[in-house]
Design a protein around this motif. Structure first.
Motif, PDB file in Angstrom:
ATOM      1  N   GLU A 133      14.228 -38.070  11.952  1.00 61.34           N
ATOM      2  CA  GLU A 133      12.726 -37.322  11.397  1.00 61.34           C
ATOM      3  C   GLU A 133      11.959 -37.267  12.946  1.00 61.34           C
ATOM      4  N   VAL A 134      12.237 -38.185  14.184  1.00 57.59           N
ATOM      5  CA  VAL A 134      12.369 -38.142  15.049  1.00 57.59           C
ATOM      6  C   VAL A 134      12.518 -37.024  16.357  1.00 57.59           C
ATOM      7  N   ILE A 135      13.350 -36.952  15.694  1.00 51.14           N
ATOM      8  CA  ILE A 135      14.794 -35.842  16.381  1.00 51.14           C
ATOM      9  C   ILE A 135      14.049 -34.547  16.202  1.00 51.14           C
ATOM     10  N   ARG A 136      14.063 -34.560  14.442  1.00 48.14           N
ATOM     11  CA  ARG A 136      12.917 -33.159  13.979  1.00 48.14           C
ATOM     12  C   ARG A 136      11.658 -33.297  15.150  1.00 48.14           C
ATOM     13  N   ALA A 137      10.534 -33.422  14.388  1.00 50.51           N
ATOM     14  CA  ALA A 137       9.566 -33.748  15.690  1.00 50.51           C
ATOM     15  C   ALA A 137       9.943 -34.137  17.036  1.00 50.51           C
ATOM     16  N   ASP A 138      10.825 -34.404  17.876  1.00 48.35           N
ATOM     17  CA  ASP A 138      10.932 -33.642  19.252  1.00 48.35           C
ATOM     18  C   ASP A 138      12.512 -34.143  19.441  1.00 48.35           C
ATOM     19  N   PRO A 139      12.852 -32.295  20.037  1.00 50.86           N
ATOM     20  CA  PRO A 139      14.301 -32.047  19.710  1.00 50.86           C
ATOM     21  C   PRO A 139      15.356 -32.588  21.063  1.00 50.86           C
ATOM     22  N   THR A 140      13.869 -33.138  21.937  1.00 51.57           N
ATOM     23  CA  THR A 140      14.505 -33.994  23.683  1.00 51.57           C
ATOM     24  C   THR A 140      14.202 -35.783  23.239  1.00 51.57           C
ATOM     25  N   ALA A 141      14.680 -36.333  22.115  1.00 52.45           N
ATOM     26  CA  ALA A 141      13.780 -37.621  22.057  1.00 52.45           C
ATOM     27  C   ALA A 141      15.404 -37.973  23.213  1.00 52.45           C
ATOM     28  N   PRO A 142      14.536 -39.015  23.681  1.00 51.25           N
ATOM     29  CA  PRO A 142      15.653 -40.037  24.556  1.00 51.25           C
ATOM     30  C   PRO A 142      16.507 -40.713  23.369  1.00 51.25           C
ATOM     31  N   PHE A 143      18.117 -40.835  23.623  1.00 48.98           N
ATOM     32  CA  PHE A 143      18.847 -41.197  22.931  1.00 48.98           C
ATOM     33  C   PHE A 143      18.341 -42.713  22.269  1.00 48.98           C
ATOM     34  N   ALA A 144      17.856 -43.789  23.333  1.00 48.02           N
ATOM     35  CA  ALA A 144      17.494 -44.999  22.895  1.00 48.02           C
ATOM     36  C   ALA A 144      15.710 -44.741  22.122  1.00 48.02           C
ATOM     37  N   SER A 145      15.644 -43.990  22.460  1.00 51.95           N
ATOM     38  CA  SER A 145      14.351 -44.176  21.413  1.00 51.95           C
ATOM     39  C   SER A 145      14.373 -43.700  19.692  1.00 51.95           C
ATOM     40  N   VAL A 146      15.816 -42.810  19.616  1.00 50.02           N
ATOM     41  CA  VAL A 146      16.008 -42.617  18.231  1.00 50.02           C
ATOM     42  C   VAL A 146      17.051 -44.078  17.986  1.00 50.02           C
ATOM     43  N   VAL A 147      18.063 -44.395  18.440  1.00 47.14           N
ATOM     44  CA  VAL A 147      19.458 -45.129  17.549  1.00 47.14           C
ATOM     45  C   VAL A 147      19.310 -46.261  17.168  1.00 47.14           C
ATOM     46  N   HIS A 148      19.459 -46.508  16.073  1.00 46.92           N
ATOM     47  CA  HIS A 148      19.835 -47.885  15.029  1.00 46.92           C
ATOM     48  C   HIS A 148      20.679 -48.350  15.366  1.00 46.92           C
ATOM     49  N   PRO A 149      20.825 -50.048  15.865  1.00 41.29           N
ATOM     50  CA  PRO A 149      21.626 -50.934  15.669  1.00 41.29           C
ATOM     51  C   PRO A 149      22.866 -50.880  14.320  1.00 41.29           C
ATOM     52  N   VAL A 150      24.014 -50.703  14.250  1.00 40.86           N
ATOM     53  CA  VAL A 150      25.346 -50.832  13.630  1.00 40.86           C
ATOM     54  C   VAL A 150      25.907 -51.884  13.826  1.00 40.86           C
ATOM     55  N   THR A 151      26.455 -52.025  12.224  1.00 38.47           N
ATOM     56  CA  THR A 151      27.768 -52.829  12.365  1.00 38.47           C
ATOM     57  C   THR A 151      29.177 -51.866  12.056  1.00 38.47           C
ATOM     58  N   ALA A 152      29.571 -51.923  12.510  1.00 37.47           N
ATOM     59  CA  ALA A 152      31.113 -51.369  12.407  1.00 37.47           C
ATOM     60  C   ALA A 152      32.292 -51.450  12.009  1.00 37.47           C
ATOM     61  N   TRP A 153      33.287 -51.567  10.900  1.00 39.99           N
ATOM     62  CA  TRP A 153      34.441 -51.698  11.228  1.00 39.99           C
ATOM     63  C   TRP A 153      35.531 -51.034  10.438  1.00 39.99           C
ATOM     64  N   TYR A 154      36.952 -51.308  10.148  1.00 38.19           N
ATOM     65  CA  TYR A 154      37.704 -50.543   9.791  1.00 38.19           C
ATOM     66  C   TYR A 154      38.333 -51.225   8.244  1.00 38.19           C
ATOM     67  N   ASN A 155      39.076 -50.557   7.786  1.00 43.80           N
ATOM     68  CA  ASN A 155      39.465 -51.144   6.444  1.00 43.80           C
ATOM     69  C   ASN A 155      40.985 -50.673   6.138  1.00 43.80           C
ATOM     70  N   ARG A 156      41.731 -50.988   6.470  1.00 41.61           N
ATOM     71  CA  ARG A 156      43.212 -50.251   5.857  1.00 41.61           C
ATOM     72  C   ARG A 156      44.160 -51.056   4.772  1.00 41.61           C
ATOM     73  N   GLU A 157      43.567 -51.723   4.037  1.00 43.22           N
ATOM     74  CA  GLU A 157      43.876 -52.364   2.919  1.00 43.22           C
ATOM     75  C   GLU A 157      43.872 -51.410   1.715  1.00 43.22           C
ATOM     76  N   GLN A 158      45.193 -51.734   1.443  1.00 40.21           N
ATOM     77  CA  GLN A 158      45.922 -50.687  -0.206  1.00 40.21           C
ATOM     78  C   GLN A 158      46.040 -50.926  -1.496  1.00 40.21           C
ATOM     79  N   VAL A 159      45.083 -50.282  -1.714  1.00 38.68           N
ATOM     80  CA  VAL A 159      45.606 -49.783  -3.439  1.00 38.68           C
ATOM     81  C   VAL A 159      46.241 -49.160  -4.166  1.00 38.68           C
TER      82      VAL A 159
END
Length: 261
Positions: A133-159
């Protein structure tokens, strides 16, 4: 050439066009600028794959429907099939804490993922969630003003002897309700490297079907609404120095409303 051979040739061409998903006349003819990776490793995204039991990618902007019959809501809801689809579809968006789940066509090396939420705020991170929504309102918004922290991981388990090969990206802090966000994965994500480093890692790129979404002109009707939906996102990514060929996947989605306490 006999009539039989001519008919057979026509049938082969028609079969190849229909099986490829994106029709030649409705998808970009030049793909090089949309895939700077070209390794054969990619994040799976194919709207013509109708496996109702597979919820990946999640969220999926193609699996949503308008919901004009309820007031005070986001105006749309998920539209998944399968066993749990009807339950999920009662919501008016995706959870503020819900993880993004993506399917890969091969193993990746988790060492290339951000190891802490703080690292996920770095523009060099291969995965990030931004406030659309911030990007739509300001197409040149700085990266730091719109990015949110995440936790990322990888799962290769088999089913049942089938590898999951799932990339999970979860908001480290709750996102705002009734708010539009986008998740982006770049080609900085890389494949698994064996312990002896006998085989070099490769970048993980976009699927051929997702490349259609990057087009600057109208594409297949199945993907056209999504293409229009992420057009401002790609324009913003361009201002941040990300070429279209560096984007492996980009999905925009709405978080669900939360009742006032």
């Amino acid at each position: 050439m006999s009539n039989c051979r001519f008919v057979a040739g026509v049938l082969v061409v028609l079969a190849s066009l229909t099986s490829s998903g994106c029709k030649e006349g409705q998808c970009p003819a030049v793909k090089d600028e949309f895939d700077s990776c070209g390794s054969g490793f990619f994040i799976e995204f194919d709207p013509w794959d109708d496996r109702a039991s597979d919820f990946r990618p999640f969220p999926n902007p193609l699996k949503t429907m308008r919901q004009p019959f309820k007031s005070g809501t986001t105006g749309y809801s998920p539209n998944y099939g399968g066993t749990y689809g009807p339950l999920l579809n009662t919501l008016d968006g995706f959870g503020a804490y819900s993880p993004v789940v993506l399917k890969l066509n091969d193993a990746i090396d988790p060492v290339f993922l951000p190891q802490t939420p703080l690292e996920s705020l770095d523009p060099a991170s291969p995965v990030f969630i931004v406030d659309y929504e911030v990007i739509r309102a300001d197409p040149t918004a700085p990266f730091a003003s719109v990015v949110h922290p995440v936790t990322a991981w990888y799962n290769r388990e088999q089913v049942t002897n089938v590898p999951i090969d799932a990339l999970i990206i979860a908001p480290y802090e709750p996102l705002q309700p009734k708010h539009e966000y986008a998740v982006v994965v770049t080609t900085a994500l890389r494949t698994w490297t064996d312990p002896l480093h006998q085989q070099p890692s490769s970048c993980v790129g976009p699927s051929e079907q997702f490349n259609c979404v990057k087009s600057g002109s109208e594409v297949d009707p199945v993907l056209e609404e999504m293409r229009v939906g992420v057009k401002p996102l790609f324009a913003w990514l361009d201002t941040q120095g990300y070429a279209r060929g560096e984007i492996s996947i980009a999905l925009h989605y709405m978080t669900a409303s939360v009742e006032d306490e």
